[in-house]
Design an enzyme around this catalytic site. Structure first.
Site, PDB file in Angstrom:
ATOM      1  N   GLY D 147      -1.414 -29.317 -21.009  1.00 55.56           N
ATOM      2  CA  GLY D 147      -0.183 -28.877 -21.642  1.00 55.56           C
ATOM      3  C   GLY D 147       0.975 -28.906 -20.664  1.00 55.56           C
ATOM      4  N   CYS D 148       2.179 -28.844 -21.201  1.00 53.13           N
ATOM      5  CA  CYS D 148       3.372 -28.958 -20.358  1.00 53.13           C
ATOM      6  C   CYS D 148       3.562 -27.719 -19.488  1.00 53.13           C
ATOM      7  CB  CYS D 148       4.603 -29.234 -21.218  1.00 53.13           C
ATOM      8  SG  CYS D 148       4.804 -28.122 -22.628  1.00 53.13           S
ATOM      9  N   TYR D 149       3.612 -26.543 -20.112  1.00 54.27           N
ATOM     10  CA  TYR D 149       3.729 -25.324 -19.295  1.00 54.27           C
ATOM     11  C   TYR D 149       2.574 -25.229 -18.294  1.00 54.27           C
ATOM     12  CZ  TYR D 149       7.340 -23.223 -22.403  1.00 54.27           C
ATOM     13  OH  TYR D 149       8.477 -22.929 -23.115  1.00 54.27           O
ATOM     14  N   THR D 151       0.839 -27.485 -16.820  1.00 58.79           N
ATOM     15  CA  THR D 151       1.010 -28.386 -15.677  1.00 58.79           C
ATOM     16  C   THR D 151       1.956 -27.780 -14.645  1.00 58.79           C
ATOM     17  OG1 THR D 151       0.565 -30.350 -17.012  1.00 58.79           O
ATOM     18  CG2 THR D 151       1.828 -30.676 -14.984  1.00 58.79           C
ATOM     19  N   SER D 152       3.071 -27.239 -15.127  1.00 61.26           N
ATOM     20  CA  SER D 152       4.053 -26.687 -14.177  1.00 61.26           C
ATOM     21  C   SER D 152       3.498 -25.482 -13.440  1.00 61.26           C
ATOM     22  CB  SER D 152       5.351 -26.333 -14.909  1.00 61.26           C
ATOM     23  OG  SER D 152       5.236 -25.110 -15.610  1.00 61.26           O
TER      24      SER D 152
END
Lengths: 336, 336, 336, 336
Positions: D147-149, D151-152
């Protein structure tokens, strides 16, 4: 009818203040000053005001301003206010200062800002947060208007501050502000190409508004408060959101905290507590003088979200609210 | 492998040019220059480039740059290019200038800009619009890269220019540009608080890019072209739209015009004609080197909409395309 | 105290109308209706209004609304107003309709919109542009509030319309509107990812607001007016700019035209003509009910720039202005 | 040349994926599918791709897609991937799934999402974070793209995770995402008028990406990790910033932590650690596959700021990176 002057009329807070004052039926604006080459109709500088005010904006002349006004607003960057405030106070004028110059004890100010030129007047300034100091504001001759971030944070924590200090909790505050918060100035870092489509974290846990929050909240608690405060620059024109994280035994019953907050602000005209478990958004207070606050408990921590319009409750709206209180007007006059 | 230098590396066009050149497998960047206090790693100035280039950016030293590079890009504001271009040309370097300094005959330049310091080289510069001058670009030692607005307008009108002059029609051009078009500089008028939520019409029918369009199109037509050009500043980072209005007998059969345009650009890698009656949007070309053009006839007039990314087809992408042509590479190398 | 109802309270114009009405000291809001599952406090739907109104928003019940209100605002999309307006008028209510349903003759409406269900009332509706129809508005029972684009264009051309028709000039109008102009609805084309960083030209010379402009201006001129109107969708929340191009013998003395316009609007509270040769920007009227107009002559043509806030002078502000005129209040009450 | 198919081609991640694949010289796109009424040229749906691909986009036909492709990307919302992945895997196709369907153990998935239809394949999916699982990705037949969040956040905490669990610290994560993170869909809450000029805090400490972060980090630590994660919706198109607060004895020597992080990612092509004490901004990674991380110690706590482009390193860029690893290509092919 109170005669008022605005010094620093061409900045974002100056402009917004004039909006508030023009809507205020108890007020007559008698002079506008700014750093300006030659006297110019204010409505030529800011065509938004064409047909709404005829005043000529001039370079500041303290004598002239003082003669024409009962109350002087200083919508100036820090270091400039402390040059002019003492002169105006000495002439018996009431002053509402929007800069940071009188918000902190001299030693704290000098640690976070620069050398102070008017230490004697610092103690005379009433910190103009109506929800905290309404009575003192009523009789005050000199108001130091709170900072924008501090307003959003202090209002969110004030009802809980004794719980916070009792347990020694250190709130973590992640704030986000629109670009007008930095003032109207030609800085590359504020240019559209640098701000739009971006988010920038700056002065993390080292911003000069943090000691202001700690100072005010510590006084309210009667005990030292330690905060962690990290601001971010948002690609919007106006508005601040502060997301606050609290972890501790005292914060487990968030329903009770919500009750405390609701009770604390029950009679406040410009603080609204959202229904338990829901959060406000910036757009819901933009263009208003409200501070909206939501509280929720999830995953073992309590989260508070507080939003204001940085130019209104965070600056010029609050300054107008202070004027209204000072002068005995209905506190909401000229404000939404 | 062609060795290239970028002078003016820290502006928006400089930065975008470096993006294009890093993607260009035929190119080695050998130096980056800018107005800068002391030599600094470019990736420290622009962390976007960390891990992608190790070059140190320095104050311009013409001798050093010339020694290291075969081709020098001048990504400079006008008046600066004409100081450095002659020195580089004198050293036998190929130069691609992104400024306005060599786009116009001296007399026209001096009317719209300022006094010209290097009139002798103006005629040597090939106007770097590949769709018009591909052959000349191939052998050129000196390219004057087109302006952003002119690229969007000239490409839209080129296939129709003889019809336009035959009938003496004066196209009305309403253009809208993103904020990076004004360059990276600390100007109040470009600050986020002044640009966001705003639209500003400026230099209406008096913008210095208008004579560039007229000059190029008149040459192409073999007859004087008169345009009306009014630009607006959009609250977006990148992109230009030019909406062009044509009224005349020759323009009634817009289907035929669409056919003409499609035919004209049939083999062009970076011009796309939209299906008849449909228009492109800025976001559809942002981040690419395309110029997309739509044409429609309605209510008795013909309307053409042309969009580009001002930093790519309007500046650095086109400069890269010119480099590719100049050096015999596939024209699309490093470009989308 | 006039009792008013807002039908369509949850859209952008409904919300803005409520803002205007809450600031209007002569008005009491007695009901709010919308397409809504079950009765809900309006301030729960729009927390912006918490503490400012206690009204419960309900599905429309014409009888109930009519009983409680003297004046009913219909802040509805077209086709819905013509269902409810006749019922309210039949009950003797004054109606201010913000939709397009009563702005055009039936045949024109049916050509540009859809079949009309209430043709009989079209002629009874006064077109609510105060600068044109103030006297008729005073006594009117039924107001058809102008469209947003038409307001910006008609006000710009009205003072010159006889010159325009005398010479048979066809103005070219390039308009740009913020995204709230399309209403509050879940459409992919209005999503942030599709609108931000973009500019979109739509319905070029085929927009349904064009016949409204032509109809109103033709009536004012006593002669058919032909316009060319092309709108664009801007990535801003609110505001419209119309850039208008005029070419003809009559328009060469733009100074004279400027004088005409200034004279025409001399006593208007909400139209401001800018100093000759200067143009207004959207941000200068955003949040106000002003229409600001600039005029300039350059390169052989005359250019007029007109800006409004689409939600205020382009909709709810103008509706409030109409209410004020209708009821004999100071026209500016509740408006900036 | 690897033949690839994209299922879900018309969403934001689908579109971005096609950008990455078109730049990838080792790849041939053989089919594009989407929920679509009738087969349509992809470049007609997304004119951005005109002249760049000729493929016709069709409703998904698993047999046809499988026949033409070696690797299938599922750029679908959750619940859809688990319908199609098993069919494709059963046909021996390699699958890279961008949805959440295979990121979590079935019981956790069912707690945070919905009933799972393909539990048997969950364990076969390799979590496609190259910095964690590069070796497993190399041989994998089935990749679950992060997921995007997550990954960060995971990249920011991975090098410190043993310190975090050793001391039992619970990181507080305040994340902010651009609007494309919610996918391309017609939702009122995503409309420009609701997102622009706004900031919205949602699913505070209850977002479905939190268990993904905890699951992956707990596995890496060999011990349960507890996080506090609160996301916000930013008015930008693309980009995520996660601001992470750590307090504990182990985090006092932030210089050492910075060293750890730098060492950990020394050879990673797409993770960059900023110089100690400095933070990255979203615009510095927008349009790239980089995750940039900064670390600082101030006021007694450690603050980590991590930024990615949600559509690239947070989705389609990472999926391309996974493809490259899977197929033995240079990991950076087609990526910036």
């Amino acid at each position: 009818m109170v005669r008022v002057a605005v010094v620093g009329a061409t900045g974002y807070t100056g402009e917004e203040l004039i909006e508030c004052l023009l809507r205020n039926s108890n007020v007559e604006i008698t002079s506008l000053s700014a750093l300006i080459d030659k006297p110019t109709k204010f409505s030529s500088l800011h065509p938004r005001f064409a047909g709404r005010t005829d005043i000529t904006c001039k370079e500041l002349n303290v004598d002239e301003v003082a003669e024409k006004a009962d109350v002087v607003f200083l919508a100036l960057p820090h270091t400039l206010s402390m040059k002019f405030a003492p002169q105006l106070l000495a002439k018996g004028k009431r002053v509402i200062d929007l800069s940071a110059d009188y918000r902190l004890p001299a030693d704290v100010y000098e640690k976070w800002y620069t050398g102070h030129l008017d230490k004697g007047n610092i103690e005379k300034a009433v910190y103009g947060l109506p929800e905290l100091n309404r009575k003192k504001i009523k009789g005050a001759a000199f108001i130091s208007n709170p900072g924008c971030y501090p307003t959003s944070v202090i209002l969110a924590l004030l009802p809980l501050i004794k719980l916070i200090t009792a347990e020694g909790v250190e709130p973590i505050i992640d704030s986000k502000s629109g670009a007008t918060g930095a003032g109207r100035k030609a800085a590359l870092s504020l240019c559209f190409g640098e701000v739009d489509q971006n988010l920038r974290c700056y002065k993390a846990n080292e911003h000069q508004h943090m000691p202001e929050m700690e100072h005010v909240l510590s006084n309210a608690a009667g005990k030292a408060v330690k905060l962690h405060f990290t601001p971010h620059l948002l690609p919007i024109r106006r508005g601040i959101m502060s997301t606050i994280y609290l972890k501790g035994e005292s914060f487990k019953d968030a329903g009770k905290l919500h009750g405390l907050m609701t009770e604390y602000y029950r009679n406040e005209p410009f603080v609204r507590i959202r229904p338990f478990g829901t959060f406000p958004e910036i757009l819901e207070v933009a263009g208003t003088n409200y501070c909206d606050i939501g509280i929720k408990h999830a995953g073992g921590i309590t989260i508070i979200v507080s939003v204001i319009d940085n130019l209104l409750k965070g600056a010029s709206g609050q300054a107008t609210q202070n004027l209204n209180i000072m002068c005995g007007f209905d506190e909401r006059t000229g404000l939404i």
